[in-house]
Scaffold this motif. Structure first.
Motif, PDB file in Angstrom:
ATOM      1  N   ALA A  67       0.823  -1.212   0.000  1.00  0.00           N
ATOM      2  CA  ALA A  67       0.000   0.000   0.000  1.00  0.00           C
ATOM      3  C   ALA A  67       0.856   1.261   0.000  1.00  0.00           C
ATOM      4  CB  ALA A  67      -0.922  -0.013   1.222  1.00  0.00           C
ATOM      5  N   HIS A  68       2.013   1.196   0.632  1.00  0.00           N
ATOM      6  CA  HIS A  68       2.915   2.338   0.786  1.00  0.00           C
ATOM      7  C   HIS A  68       3.652   2.674  -0.518  1.00  0.00           C
ATOM      8  CE1 HIS A  68       6.126   4.692   2.901  1.00  0.00           C
ATOM      9  NE2 HIS A  68       6.955   4.062   2.088  1.00  0.00           N
ATOM     10  N   THR A  69       4.097   1.653  -1.227  1.00  0.00           N
ATOM     11  CA  THR A  69       5.005   1.829  -2.368  1.00  0.00           C
ATOM     12  C   THR A  69       4.451   2.723  -3.482  1.00  0.00           C
ATOM     13  OG1 THR A  69       6.123  -0.231  -1.838  1.00  0.00           O
ATOM     14  CG2 THR A  69       6.386   0.590  -4.089  1.00  0.00           C
ATOM     15  N   PRO A  70       3.202   2.573  -3.917  1.00  0.00           N
ATOM     16  CA  PRO A  70       2.721   3.472  -4.984  1.00  0.00           C
ATOM     17  C   PRO A  70       2.763   4.946  -4.591  1.00  0.00           C
ATOM     18  CG  PRO A  70       1.240   1.608  -4.724  1.00  0.00           C
ATOM     19  CD  PRO A  70       2.209   1.558  -3.574  1.00  0.00           C
ATOM     20  N   ARG A  71       2.417   5.249  -3.355  1.00  0.00           N
ATOM     21  CA  ARG A  71       2.458   6.634  -2.876  1.00  0.00           C
ATOM     22  C   ARG A  71       3.902   7.128  -2.823  1.00  0.00           C
ATOM     23  NH1 ARG A  71      -1.688   5.920   2.275  1.00  0.00           N
ATOM     24  NH2 ARG A  71      -3.325   4.925   1.066  1.00  0.00           N
ATOM     25  N   ARG A  72       4.777   6.281  -2.305  1.00  0.00           N
ATOM     26  CA  ARG A  72       6.204   6.634  -2.226  1.00  0.00           C
ATOM     27  C   ARG A  72       6.761   6.938  -3.607  1.00  0.00           C
ATOM     28  NH1 ARG A  72      10.032   1.816  -1.933  1.00  0.00           N
ATOM     29  NH2 ARG A  72       9.373   1.893  -4.104  1.00  0.00           N
ATOM     30  N   ASP A  73       6.403   6.126  -4.576  1.00  0.00           N
ATOM     31  CA  ASP A  73       6.924   6.303  -5.929  1.00  0.00           C
ATOM     32  C   ASP A  73       6.445   7.613  -6.564  1.00  0.00           C
ATOM     33  OD1 ASP A  73       7.983   3.801  -5.430  1.00  0.00           O
ATOM     34  OD2 ASP A  73       6.891   2.784  -7.030  1.00  0.00           O
ATOM     35  N   ILE A  74       5.184   7.951  -6.347  1.00  0.00           N
ATOM     36  CA  ILE A  74       4.640   9.209  -6.891  1.00  0.00           C
ATOM     37  C   ILE A  74       5.366  10.404  -6.285  1.00  0.00           C
ATOM     38  CG2 ILE A  74       2.601  10.701  -6.919  1.00  0.00           C
ATOM     39  CD1 ILE A  74       0.927   8.049  -7.032  1.00  0.00           C
ATOM     40  N   VAL A  75       5.513  10.399  -4.962  1.00  0.00           N
ATOM     41  CA  VAL A  75       6.152  11.525  -4.275  1.00  0.00           C
ATOM     42  C   VAL A  75       7.651  11.546  -4.571  1.00  0.00           C
ATOM     43  CG1 VAL A  75       6.564  12.620  -2.036  1.00  0.00           C
ATOM     44  CG2 VAL A  75       4.345  11.570  -2.528  1.00  0.00           C
ATOM     45  N   GLY A  76       8.273  10.375  -4.699  1.00  0.00           N
ATOM     46  CA  GLY A  76       9.693  10.312  -5.046  1.00  0.00           C
ATOM     47  C   GLY A  76       9.980  10.922  -6.410  1.00  0.00           C
ATOM     48  N   ALA A  77       9.105  10.673  -7.379  1.00  0.00           N
ATOM     49  CA  ALA A  77       9.281  11.270  -8.707  1.00  0.00           C
ATOM     50  C   ALA A  77       9.151  12.790  -8.640  1.00  0.00           C
ATOM     51  CB  ALA A  77       8.271  10.680  -9.692  1.00  0.00           C
ATOM     52  N   MET A  78       8.237  13.261  -7.792  1.00  0.00           N
ATOM     53  CA  MET A  78       8.088  14.711  -7.613  1.00  0.00           C
ATOM     54  C   MET A  78       9.318  15.301  -6.920  1.00  0.00           C
ATOM     55  SD  MET A  78       4.183  15.362  -6.479  1.00  0.00           S
ATOM     56  CE  MET A  78       2.856  14.337  -7.039  1.00  0.00           C
ATOM     57  N   GLU A  79       9.876  14.580  -5.967  1.00  0.00           N
ATOM     58  CA  GLU A  79      11.090  15.039  -5.293  1.00  0.00           C
ATOM     59  C   GLU A  79      12.210  15.246  -6.304  1.00  0.00           C
ATOM     60  OE1 GLU A  79      14.159  13.430  -1.816  1.00  0.00           O
ATOM     61  OE2 GLU A  79      12.955  12.006  -2.969  1.00  0.00           O
ATOM     62  N   LYS A  80      12.376  14.289  -7.197  1.00  0.00           N
ATOM     63  CA  LYS A  80      13.414  14.402  -8.231  1.00  0.00           C
ATOM     64  C   LYS A  80      13.135  15.601  -9.140  1.00  0.00           C
ATOM     65  CE  LYS A  80      15.661  11.899 -11.998  1.00  0.00           C
ATOM     66  NZ  LYS A  80      17.028  11.785 -11.512  1.00  0.00           N
ATOM     67  N   ALA A  81      11.886  15.753  -9.573  1.00  0.00           N
ATOM     68  CA  ALA A  81      11.525  16.873 -10.450  1.00  0.00           C
ATOM     69  C   ALA A  81      11.766  18.211  -9.749  1.00  0.00           C
ATOM     70  CB  ALA A  81      10.068  16.751 -10.887  1.00  0.00           C
ATOM     71  N   LEU A  82      11.464  18.271  -8.460  1.00  0.00           N
ATOM     72  CA  LEU A  82      11.678  19.508  -7.709  1.00  0.00           C
ATOM     73  C   LEU A  82      13.160  19.835  -7.605  1.00  0.00           C
ATOM     74  CD1 LEU A  82      10.550  21.852  -6.045  1.00  0.00           C
ATOM     75  CD2 LEU A  82      10.483  20.302  -4.061  1.00  0.00           C
ATOM     76  N   ALA A  83      13.970  18.843  -7.262  1.00  0.00           N
ATOM     77  CA  ALA A  83      15.416  19.079  -7.146  1.00  0.00           C
ATOM     78  C   ALA A  83      16.002  19.496  -8.494  1.00  0.00           C
ATOM     79  CB  ALA A  83      16.111  17.827  -6.622  1.00  0.00           C
ATOM     80  N   GLU A  84      15.634  18.800  -9.550  1.00  0.00           N
ATOM     81  CA  GLU A  84      16.163  19.144 -10.877  1.00  0.00           C
ATOM     82  C   GLU A  84      15.658  20.501 -11.341  1.00  0.00           C
ATOM     83  OE1 GLU A  84      15.257  15.877 -13.505  1.00  0.00           O
ATOM     84  OE2 GLU A  84      16.935  14.683 -12.730  1.00  0.00           O
ATOM     85  N   GLY A  85      14.400  20.794 -11.065  1.00  0.00           N
ATOM     86  CA  GLY A  85      13.840  22.087 -11.467  1.00  0.00           C
ATOM     87  C   GLY A  85      14.505  23.245 -10.750  1.00  0.00           C
TER      88      GLY A  85
END
Length: 177
Positions: free
Chosen positions: A109-127
């Protein structure tokens, strides 16, 4: 150093566990530095509050104090810096711990949420980096960014980091939903 009085104001909602994105804005003698992070563990089905991560980042536990290590590597003593934490969330609640639920079920149950937020974390850092901010960490993530979910989160951070508006979303083909 002479004794002094300092005040920290903590908004109550920052105590809520869940999946958050955050940016540390650190004023240092060498200039402003940013650190981008998220709550929502990779190795367990837990998602802490930003306040909890705040203390861990500045603490002495090597597996939790990434911000401290980045500053010390640059020869910047913590006491010479001012820290501002910009957090946004919770984007998702922490997975509820149901009676009898196995760790495997909680992680599922945790992993899909983690993956969505993790992708946003990467986009935020790169942006932020692409916009000219001095981001001290690199976020390693292969999860796909959902552009529709990312847009309002990006807008929320752009209120505090306006140069982010100069970078067109999504950042690369790798991030396309």
């Amino acid at each position: 150093m002479a004794p002094a009085t300092h005040v920290l104001t903590l908004p109550g909602p920052m105590l809520r566990r869940g999946f958050w994105l955050y940016v540390w804005r650190v004023e240092t003698p060498a200039g402003e530095l940013l650190y981008v992070g998220r709550t929502g563990d990779n190795s367990s089905p837990h998602a802490s509050a930003p306040y909890t991560r705040m203390g861990q980042h500045l603490g002495s536990v090597a597996t939790q104090n990434a911000l401290r290590r980045h500053l010390e590597k640059r020869g910047l003593p913590l006491e010479a810096c001012d820290f501002h934490l910009v957090s946004h969330g919770p984007l998702y609640d922490e997975v509820a711990k149901a009676d009898g639920a196995t760790r495997a079920a909680l992680m599922a149950a945790h992993t899909p949420r983690r993956d969505i937020v993790g992708a946003m974390e990467k986009a935020l850092a790169e942006g932020l980096s692409a916009a000219g901010y001095a981001v001290v960490n690199t976020v390693h993530c292969k999860w796909r960014l959902d552009a529709a979910l990312w847009a309002p989160v990006r807008a929320a951070f752009a209120e505090h980091f306006p140069e982010l508006n100069a970078i067109p979303p999504p950042l690369t083909a790798r991030h396309r939903a």
